[in-house]
Design a protein around this motif. Structure first.
Motif, PDB file in Angstrom:
ATOM      1  N   ALA A  86       0.846  -1.193   0.000  1.00 49.68           N
ATOM      2  CA  ALA A  86       0.000   0.000   0.000  1.00 49.68           C
ATOM      3  C   ALA A  86       0.881   1.243   0.000  1.00 49.68           C
ATOM      4  O   ALA A  86       1.911   1.284   0.692  1.00 49.68           O
ATOM      5  N   PRO A  87       0.515   2.281  -0.742  1.00 53.46           N
ATOM      6  CA  PRO A  87       1.311   3.516  -0.725  1.00 53.46           C
ATOM      7  C   PRO A  87       1.239   4.200   0.636  1.00 53.46           C
ATOM      8  O   PRO A  87       0.269   4.011   1.380  1.00 53.46           O
ATOM      9  N   ALA A  89       0.774   7.061   3.459  1.00 62.49           N
ATOM     10  CA  ALA A  89      -0.278   8.064   3.607  1.00 62.49           C
ATOM     11  C   ALA A  89       0.294   9.464   3.407  1.00 62.49           C
ATOM     12  O   ALA A  89       1.441   9.733   3.755  1.00 62.49           O
ATOM     13  N   LYS A  90      -0.517  10.335   2.858  1.00 62.05           N
ATOM     14  CA  LYS A  90      -0.114  11.729   2.668  1.00 62.05           C
ATOM     15  C   LYS A  90      -0.564  12.538   3.870  1.00 62.05           C
ATOM     16  O   LYS A  90      -1.733  12.522   4.248  1.00 62.05           O
ATOM     17  N   PRO A 150      -4.324  -3.580   1.460  1.00 65.80           N
ATOM     18  CA  PRO A 150      -4.696  -2.685   0.358  1.00 65.80           C
ATOM     19  C   PRO A 150      -5.828  -3.276  -0.463  1.00 65.80           C
ATOM     20  O   PRO A 150      -6.076  -4.486  -0.453  1.00 65.80           O
ATOM     21  N   SER A 157      -7.855  -0.639   2.370  1.00 69.29           N
ATOM     22  CA  SER A 157      -6.954   0.504   2.484  1.00 69.29           C
ATOM     23  C   SER A 157      -6.509   1.018   1.122  1.00 69.29           C
ATOM     24  O   SER A 157      -6.040   0.243   0.282  1.00 69.29           O
ATOM     25  N   GLU A 158      -6.655   2.301   0.929  1.00 64.30           N
ATOM     26  CA  GLU A 158      -6.115   2.937  -0.273  1.00 64.30           C
ATOM     27  C   GLU A 158      -4.683   3.395  -0.042  1.00 64.30           C
ATOM     28  O   GLU A 158      -3.950   3.661  -0.988  1.00 64.30           O
ATOM     29  N   GLU A 159      -4.293   3.477   1.239  1.00 65.27           N
ATOM     30  CA  GLU A 159      -2.944   3.885   1.592  1.00 65.27           C
ATOM     31  C   GLU A 159      -2.563   3.203   2.899  1.00 65.27           C
ATOM     32  O   GLU A 159      -3.384   2.523   3.516  1.00 65.27           O
ATOM     33  N   ARG A 160      -1.322   3.357   3.301  1.00 64.01           N
ATOM     34  CA  ARG A 160      -0.823   2.742   4.540  1.00 64.01           C
ATOM     35  C   ARG A 160      -1.740   3.099   5.693  1.00 64.01           C
ATOM     36  O   ARG A 160      -2.023   4.267   5.938  1.00 64.01           O
ATOM     37  N   SER A 161      -2.215   2.077   6.434  1.00 67.20           N
ATOM     38  CA  SER A 161      -3.298   2.282   7.386  1.00 67.20           C
ATOM     39  C   SER A 161      -2.872   2.227   8.845  1.00 67.20           C
ATOM     40  O   SER A 161      -3.654   1.832   9.705  1.00 67.20           O
TER      41      SER A 161
END
Length: 456
Positions: A86-87, A89-90, A150, A157-161
């Motif tokens: 998973a990418p 998080a921003k 992910p 999850s769309e990103e690191r959770s």
């Protein structure tokens, strides 16, 4: 943000629920709770009628057996291909710890589950050293096992959770720490495979966690040794022509008697390494190991006697880096559980001291009592901020070793003190099981002792 209507949910995950049309990562949980509310699970787990459950054991010698025969995990995927990640998080800033709308929605959903389902079942689960089967099934309905995966692997999850996982653990800890560990244990193993697994490992094991029949699983790092150092395990892995042979003992393993998959920490050629071990592997034996606290998690001791695993059983790197990150993420989860349980203490003692009277007035009018409650609130907020900061850095892919060390130090010591103060504020009532504070005190003592078991 408005909750997505169930009519817009598309099939694809557990029980035909995957995501919303806008791919809201919290869709599983919202839909799952809606489904849960339409069943009789709440009634069966409520105070009106406790669900029947078998008593696990109350003595160490009361249960000892080989591990349960696990399902057959069909090998799939490429051996030498890296798994899906998973990418990160921003984040808008280093000190921005405000939960996003999705994360806040997640907190609301799990808090309701913890309040309506977990809290009423906690007393009997602690006494029985086992979580009610209906409660474990309800935790699957709201998507806890796939929270850290992910979307490409069947998760949400769309990103690191790490931040979302921390908030979930905190909310569940507010219901009951022991039951929180029992419900989070399988998802912790799935999250570990999602973080460090190869394509073959992910394709082999994760479909079971994203399907309808989710296996029990456990992350086994703690060992029953004096002055145990989690980064220097005594469990040994020996390299052979056919793979590895594991020998050692792991303690405080949640739901070990029913687990079908273990992530075991062992020393390999001077470095700590994680191994995937299926429960059907010869040489495994599990026995009951109920402790002072966290009893609802059905804690066990796992014996490994000449357990042979293939070369593909290694999870992540063999230089110790994966193992160290696993320890940090596990400690982060325990910090979140401590925050949630400490919040439960504060929520309970605040109205109690206002209503309990002595010498003709509420005991809250006494400065010693008022100051103790205020100190609980102060220390709790410090624990929460330290934990959230570590979680935010972990989610953003930044080094969080220092932050999680500070959080664990605060949560282990201050959390235990909050439990003690809670018992003290209730006086004689704090010593009896009629009130839950004594259970929270016992659970909070585990924060500085237990390693592994849960992970975000």
């Amino acid at each position: 943000m408005l909750l997505p209507p169930l009519a817009k949910l598309r099939p694809g995950g557990r029980h035909g629920v995957a995501t919303t049309e806008t791919r809201d990562p919290i869709g599983y949980l919202v839909a799952g709770l809606s489904r849960l509310a339409q069943t009789d699970v709440l009634d069966r787990l409520g105070l009106r009628k406790q669900a029947e459950q078998a008593v696990f054991t109350v003595t160490r010698s009361g249960f000892s057996t080989v591990t349960t025969a696990s399902r057959t995990f069909a090998r799939s995927g490429a051996k030498d291909k890296a798994g899906v990640r998973a990418p990160v998080a921003k984040r808008s800033g280093q000190f921005d710890l405000t939960p996003s709308e999705d994360e806040q929605m997640l907190v609301d959903v799990v808090t309701e589950f913890a309040t309506e389902v977990v809290r009423p079942a906690a007393h009997d689960a602690d006494a029985a050293c086992a979580a009610p089967r209906e409660l474990l099934e309800a935790s699957l309905e709201i998507g806890l096992p796939i929270l850290g995966l992910p979307e490409t692997l069947g998760g949400v999850s769309e990103e690191r959770s790490a931040m979302a996982g921390t908030l979930v653990a905190e909310a569940l800890g507010r219901g009951d720490l022991g039951l929180a560990v029992a419900t989070l244990a399988p998802g912790s193993v799935a999250t570990a495979i999602g973080l460090w697994g190869t394509d073959e490992q992910q394709q082999t094991y994760l479909p079971a966690f994203t399907g309808d029949d989710v296996p029990a699983a456990a992350l086994a790092l703690t060992e029953p040794h004096v002055l145990f150092d989690v980064l220097s395990p005594r469990t040994r892995a020996t390299r052979t022509a056919d793979g590895y042979v594991l020998d050692g003992v792991k303690s405080l393993v949640p739901r070990g008697a029913e687990a079908e998959l273990f992530v075991v920490g062992a020393e390999l050629e001077g470095q700590p390494v994680l191994f995937l071990v299926e429960s059907s592997t010869p040489g495994l034996r599990v026995e009951a190991d109920p402790a002072m606290g966290v009893r609802a998690a059905s804690l066990t001791t796992l014996h490994l006697d000449g357990v042979t695993v293939p070369p593909t059983a290694v999870l992540g790197a063999t230089d110790g880096s994966t193992y160290a990150e696993c320890v940090r993420l596990s400690r982060l989860a325990w910090c979140a559980l401590a925050v949630g349980t400490a919040q439960a203490v504060l929520d309970y003692v605040t109205p109690y001291v206002k209503e309990r009277e002595a010498f003709g007035e509420p005991i809250a009018h006494r400065q010693s009592v008022a100051f103790m409650v205020a100190n609980i609130a102060i220390e709790l907020q410090a624990m929460r901020l330290l934990t959230w900061k570590a979680a935010g850095r972990a989610a953003a892919g930044k080094d969080f070793a220092r932050e999680v060390a500070l959080a664990r130090e605060a949560c282990a010591h201050k959390g235990m003190q909050i439990g003690l103060d809670g018992v003290q504020l209730l006086g004689g009532h704090g010593f009896v099981k009629e009130h839950p504070v004594e259970r929270w005190y016992r659970d909070l003592r585990a924060i500085g002792l237990m390693e592994g078991a849960v992970l975000v």
